[in-house]
Design an enzyme around this catalytic site. Structure first.
Site, PDB file in Angstrom:
ATOM      1  N   CYS A  86      31.948  56.563  48.408  1.00 42.90           N
ATOM      2  CA  CYS A  86      31.811  56.519  46.786  1.00 42.90           C
ATOM      3  C   CYS A  86      30.197  55.754  46.283  1.00 42.90           C
ATOM      4  CB  CYS A  86      32.910  54.850  47.665  1.00 42.90           C
ATOM      5  SG  CYS A  86      33.243  54.224  46.363  1.00 42.90           S
ATOM      6  N   HIS A 176      37.554  56.719  50.734  1.00 34.89           N
ATOM      7  CA  HIS A 176      36.525  55.386  51.962  1.00 34.89           C
ATOM      8  C   HIS A 176      37.409  56.179  52.594  1.00 34.89           C
ATOM      9  CE1 HIS A 176      34.541  52.690  49.636  1.00 34.89           C
ATOM     10  NE2 HIS A 176      34.968  52.856  48.791  1.00 34.89           N
ATOM     11  N   GLU A 178      36.788  55.896  55.860  1.00 31.20           N
ATOM     12  CA  GLU A 178      36.922  54.858  56.911  1.00 31.20           C
ATOM     13  C   GLU A 178      37.983  53.938  57.237  1.00 31.20           C
ATOM     14  OE1 GLU A 178      34.611  54.903  54.171  1.00 31.20           O
ATOM     15  OE2 GLU A 178      34.416  53.504  53.739  1.00 31.20           O
TER      16      GLU A 178
END
Ligand code: XMP
Length: 520
Positions: A86, A176, A178
């Site tokens: 990002c 993202h 994660e």
């Protein structure tokens, strides 16, 4: 800045994303060590050979606010693979000569990305289809790619959803990976770690145990160490690690404040002294604590009295033991991460926490903090590896000030006795109904209000018992646990029928915020 210098790792440079800790956890779950350092603290001199890959986190800034973030461009010349996520993707592109477009519209939520090219980063990421659902959360986006960068995947709104400079091993992702919403995101992180950075697995509970025991021995040598044991997870794991490392040179001090849960002191002494054969000094200071707390009802005063007295007792015993050089503490990794927020906003003080880990530095003892690179779940796994019982490892948190902050108003022996019983029945019922491990923390509290009831044919006028049970990730926010009516009925009946002094039970249905977990 504290970086573990010896272990191969993936370094995460934090630009303030709420997900930074998640990135570290994902990498550690893959069995590889990972550390977080703030963009404000990282210096090129900190980057040694143990750093095998770098991840630039997301963050609330935009790349044109150059006075709000720092990044040494020389890091790009170290021949270390980099993955930008990002904001990290945007800054990586900008620093390499690309352009970032400022946008007023955020793209927030799930989006589909479409494969454009093969890449090591996306090997086995898409599955059989050529699209993948990912989690976006951004306003700005890369609008022109730097030289030698190629598009690996695009979404409808983000042309440069995944990009790569294959030669330099630089990668950027606009979403993202994660967060769990990004389907298969862990695969992408795993590809970066194992295929791109080529790091070997070095992070299992067994590896940690061996490494930590050796480090403790190296640090402490032949000196004595003291440790404040509370019976909670962190201090228990610290004590057991030191016990394995230095045996009888460890002195654990367990203080009975008179505000512990029912039978707690007996259990702690039985486990640590009798079963684990530790040097445990049991200090019964009930009278001192309750004496100082007499007629005190102000929550902050209670907390301060307990904290100060605890430190005094601890210091007295440390002196008695003689020639102590070290103090062992259960500091965890989240306490250590320097950059919790890029904006650095001040939070107002809600409560003065007293934790047996928070002892004063002025004691002139050097600190041993073996858990300082671990997250809570890693501490639990390490505890199991150290053969601590599941019962100790999965206990609900219990605050240093104990029952004092679960008993608004003044503290009396009678109230303590009633509360210990109520809490015992509640926790036991949770265990009996298989609910204990579904709940992050639960307790009974005694409110300083008496209400009228009727038992048999008689009027009663007794205390109000409040039950609290919450779900949470880390205690920072919490929601109340939804019990079935039948459970609440059973426990309410049990408490009212078995304990003299309580004739009404209420269940706390507030979340945190606006409430806190403890009452005071
Ligand atoms: P609050 O009440 O602040 O609690 O929402 C958040 C978590 O912290 C625990 N807590 C403490 N733990 N010493 C501790 O070791 C303290 O003084 C203390 N006060 C609250 C609380 O039990 C919950 O898990």
């Amino acid at each position: 800045m504290s970086l573990d210098q010896n272990l191969d790792k993936v370094l995460i440079i934090d630009f303030g994303s709420q997900f930074t800790q998640l990135i570290a956890r994902r990498i550690r779950e893959l069995g590889v060590f990972s550390e977080i350092v703030s963009h404000k603290k990282i210096r090129i001199s900190n980057i040694n050979q143990s750093i095998r890959g770098i991840i630039l986190s997301g963050g609330p800034l935009n790349v044109y606010q150059i006075n709000k973030y720092s990044f040494d461009k020389k890091i790009l010349e170290l021949n270390i693979p980099i993955l930008g996520i990002c904001f990290g993707h945007q800054i990586l592109s900008k620093l390499n000569g690309g352009r970032v477009k400022q946008s007023k519209h955020r793209e927030f939520g799930l989006a589909n990305i479409f494969k454009k090219r093969d890449s090591l980063l996306t090997k086995n990421f898409y599955g059989i289809k050529k699209t993948k659902e990912v989690w976006m959360s951004h306003a700005d986006q890369v609008s022109k790619l730097p030289k030698n960068f190629y598009v690996i995947a695009s979404s409808t709104n983000s042309k440069y959803a995944i990009v790569e400079n294959k030669q330099k091993k630089f990668y950027g992702v606009q979403f993202h990976p994660e967060v769990t919403h990004t389907e298969n995101g862990k695969k992408l992180i795993s590809n970066f770690v194992f295929l791109v950075c080529k790091v070997k697995k070095n992070w299992s509970s067994r590896d940690q145990k061996i490494k930590l025991i050796k480090e403790i021995r190296d640090q402490v040598g032949t000196h004595k160490v003291i440790c404040a044991l509370s019976g909670g997870v962190d201090s228990s794991v610290v004590a057991q690690l030191l016990n394995k490392a230095i045996g009888k040179k460890l002195y654990c001090i367990f203080v009975n404040t008179g505000l512990l849960r029912k039978n707690e002191e007996t259990q702690v002494v039985r486990t640590f002294k009798k079963k684990l054969k530790m040097n445990l000094i049991y200090v019964n200071a009930e009278k001192q604590f309750l004496g100082k707390l007499k007629n005190v009802s102000d929550p902050e005063k209670k907390r301060k009295i307990i904290g100060n007295l605890f430190i005094k007792i601890f210091e007295r015993y440390a002196k008695k033991i003689k020639n102590v050089k070290f103090l062992a503490q259960g500091t965890l990794y989240p306490d250590l991460i320097e950059s919790k927020s890029v904006t650095g906003s001040q939070t107002s003080k809600i409560k003065s926490h007293h934790n047996v880990g928070g002892l004063p530095k002025k004691m002139n003892l050097k600190l041993v903090e073996p858990l300082k690179f671990l997250f809570k779940d890693e501490v639990r796994k390490l505890g199991l590896e150290l053969k601590l019982s599941k019962e100790i490892i999965s206990r609900h948190p219990f605050p240093g000030p104990g029952l004092a902050i679960r008993m608004p108003g003044i503290i009396t022996n009678e109230k303590i006795k009633i509360l210990k019983e109520a809490d015992y029945y509640f926790i036991q019922a949770l265990k009996d109904h298989g609910l204990y491990h579904k709940i992050w923390q639960a307790y009974a509290a005694l409110l300083p209000v008496k209400t009228v009831g009727v038992m048999g044919d008689n009027r009663t006028y007794e205390y109000l018992c409040l039950l609290r049970a919450i779900t949470s990730e880390d205690g920072m926010t919490a929601d109340f646990f939804e019990f079935k009516k039948s459970f609440l009925q059973t426990i309410s009946n049990k408490i009212v029928n078995s304990i003299r002094g309580i004739n009404r039970v209420v269940y706390d249905v507030t979340s945190k915020p606006p409430s806190t977990i403890e009452l005071e």
